[in-house]
Design an enzyme around this catalytic site. Structure first.
Site, PDB file in Angstrom:
ATOM      1  N   HIS A  18      29.004  84.488 -26.205  1.00  0.00           N
ATOM      2  CA  HIS A  18      29.039  83.213 -26.902  1.00  0.00           C
ATOM      3  C   HIS A  18      30.489  82.795 -27.094  1.00  0.00           C
ATOM      4  CE1 HIS A  18      24.839  84.091 -28.813  1.00  0.00           C
ATOM      5  NE2 HIS A  18      24.762  83.711 -27.550  1.00  0.00           N
TER       6      HIS A  18
ATOM      7  N   TYR B 179      38.852  82.309 -27.654  1.00  0.00           N
ATOM      8  CA  TYR B 179      39.410  83.592 -27.274  1.00  0.00           C
ATOM      9  C   TYR B 179      39.146  83.841 -25.791  1.00  0.00           C
ATOM     10  CZ  TYR B 179      40.181  85.162 -32.101  1.00  0.00           C
ATOM     11  OH  TYR B 179      40.628  85.303 -33.373  1.00  0.00           O
TER      12      TYR B 179
ATOM     13  N   HIS C 118      14.874  88.988 -22.587  1.00  0.00           N
ATOM     14  CA  HIS C 118      15.881  88.261 -23.344  1.00  0.00           C
ATOM     15  C   HIS C 118      15.925  88.731 -24.796  1.00  0.00           C
ATOM     16  CE1 HIS C 118      18.259  84.872 -24.787  1.00  0.00           C
ATOM     17  NE2 HIS C 118      18.420  84.464 -23.548  1.00  0.00           N
TER      18      HIS C 118
ATOM     19  N   LYS D 156      25.949  80.165 -17.545  1.00  0.00           N
ATOM     20  CA  LYS D 156      25.623  79.158 -18.558  1.00  0.00           C
ATOM     21  C   LYS D 156      26.862  78.440 -19.055  1.00  0.00           C
ATOM     22  CE  LYS D 156      23.012  78.494 -22.827  1.00  0.00           C
ATOM     23  NZ  LYS D 156      22.148  79.125 -23.843  1.00  0.00           N
TER      24      LYS D 156
ATOM     25  N   ARG E 136      18.742  90.774 -26.707  1.00  0.00           N
ATOM     26  CA  ARG E 136      19.942  90.144 -27.256  1.00  0.00           C
ATOM     27  C   ARG E 136      19.800  89.943 -28.768  1.00  0.00           C
ATOM     28  NH1 ARG E 136      23.378  87.820 -23.883  1.00  0.00           N
ATOM     29  NH2 ARG E 136      23.703  85.871 -25.025  1.00  0.00           N
TER      30      ARG E 136
ATOM     31  N   ARG F 221      21.911  88.357 -20.532  1.00  0.00           N
ATOM     32  CA  ARG F 221      20.763  87.522 -20.210  1.00  0.00           C
ATOM     33  C   ARG F 221      20.019  88.130 -19.012  1.00  0.00           C
ATOM     34  NH1 ARG F 221      25.040  84.225 -21.631  1.00  0.00           N
ATOM     35  NH2 ARG F 221      24.627  82.835 -23.398  1.00  0.00           N
TER      36      ARG F 221
END
Length: 391
Positions: free
Chosen positions: A355, A365, A328, A263, A331, A238
């Site tokens: 994510h 994970y 951005h 985030k 991504r 980001r």
């Protein structure tokens, strides 16, 4: 003889469980420790069954008899009180509100407390008063649209879009857990003002990506901005995370960058390709004495990161329009081309995008999952970008 309030109150426990019968299958069960439970014994389809009628004294004798009589009326209609109770409990678990709260609870482990509070507040204020009591599988697109329109009428389209997005996630969670079969929010994306949103502009055509990379490599401005622009497509983090990159989190010998994603408040690892390491080594003599890799031009000591407009302004000066590409946007570019052109595993790509990715048992994970494979992916990505830049 039927029970009386006085007899129940004075009943004492014994060494073994006692049963005091009232009639028509209702009895009071007294445990050796003194607990008192109402039970109903009845026959259904030739089988003897029992169900609980509550705990004494929370349920007094009069109420226990009323519950017994209601159960008897169901039996007379061919309805098993035990099965009906299970159905009612299942229905309570399957309301939109129950599924929403379960979805929030499940995901809050990966969210920051602030984000969890916002989602919970938004749903409680704008959605649950109107849809909370409905079975999640029964909610239709028109019903959901009517609720979302209420938010729009307040003039807060952004909140309407966020609420619709949250509802979609709840419905998909309900589908995944076997409590719904469709997501009505999917049919409303085009109906909500700006609901499709103006996604961050991104280029996914390989030929055009090559054009952009050549333009960036031809930039003639400050070294800090130049290196930031060249590093952005290689790491596709980001923009705020790139601006605030700190030298203490970067290990050039190990070739990785480890930091905390603001985030989601989780640790993240970015394997650094040879090309990324070269860029960082290029800028290190200039900014390595300070805290930030890309400091603000106004703070020579390097104790403030560059502004969020520095890279965008440089891109505009090069003729790269905001509707074509943003910081951005790399991504989306990486997500698309790594999958469609290079064929890397989607879960590796999602990991690298920071994510939340879960295993088959629903567990998130950790930050080092598939790290070796992701390092290979990042090097292949850098080599691929070099090839596009060279045409």
């Amino acid at each position: 003889m039927k029970l009386t309030d006085a007899a129940i109150k004075n009943a004492k426990p014994a060494a073994k469980t006692r049963r005091l019968f009232d009639g028509r299958g209702l009895y009071l069960e007294i445990s050796p420790k003194g607990g008192k439970w109402w039970r109903l014994k009845y026959q259904f389809d030739g089988r003897e069954k029992r169900i609980s009628m509550g705990v004494y004294p929370d349920v007094p004798l009069k109420d226990a008899r009323e519950r017994r009589d209601e159960a008897r009326r169901l039996i007379a209609k061919g309805i098993d009180p035990s099965e009906q109770r299970k159905a009612i409990k299942a229905a309570e678990r399957n309301t939109f509100e129950a599924v929403t709260l379960e979805w929030i609870e499940r995901n809050s482990r990966d969210w920051t407390p602030r984000h969890t509070m916002r989602v919970r507040s938004r749903m409680a204020r704008d959605i649950l008063p109107w849809l909370g009591s409905h079975p999640v599988h029964s909610i239709t697109a028109p019903q959901l649209l009517d609720v979302i329109r209420r938010i729009e009428r307040r003039g807060v389209n952004y909140s309407a879009r966020r609420a619709l997005s949250d509802c979609g996630r709840v419905f998909r969670f309900a589908i995944a857990t076997g409590r719904a079969t469709h997501d009505p929010s999917a049919a409303l994306q085009a109906e909500i003002g700006g609901a499709r949103g103006k996604h961050f502009a991104a280029v996914t055509d390989p030929e055009r990506v090559g054009d952009l990379l050549r333009a960036i490599h031809g930039y003639r401005g400050t070294l800090v901005v130049e290196c930031a622009m060249r590093l952005a497509p290689l790491v596709f983090v980001r923009p705020g995370e790139l601006r605030r990159a700190e030298w203490e989190h970067i290990d050039l010998e190990r070739a990785d960058w480890r930091y905390r994603v603001t985030k989601t408040d989780t640790e993240h690892v970015v394997p650094l390709s040879r090309q990324a390491v070269a860029i960082l080594e290029d800028v290190h003599p200039l900014t390595g004495h300070g805290r930030y890799v890309f400091p603000s031009a106004r703070t020579p000591a390097g104790n403030r990161p560059m502004s969020d407009n520095a890279v965008l302004a440089a891109m505009r000066r090069m003729g790269i329009d905001k509707d074509e590409m943003t910081g951005h946007g790399w991504r989306a570019t990486a997500r698309t081309l790594l999958d469609e052109m290079l064929g890397f595993r989607p879960d590796w790509i999602e990991h690298q995008l920071a994510h939340s990715v879960r295993d088959p048992n629903g567990r998130a994970y950790n930050r080092t999952a598939h790290l070796e494979g992701r390092a290979e992916m990042m090097q292949a990505w850098a080599d691929y970008l070099d090839g596009l830049r060279r045409g």
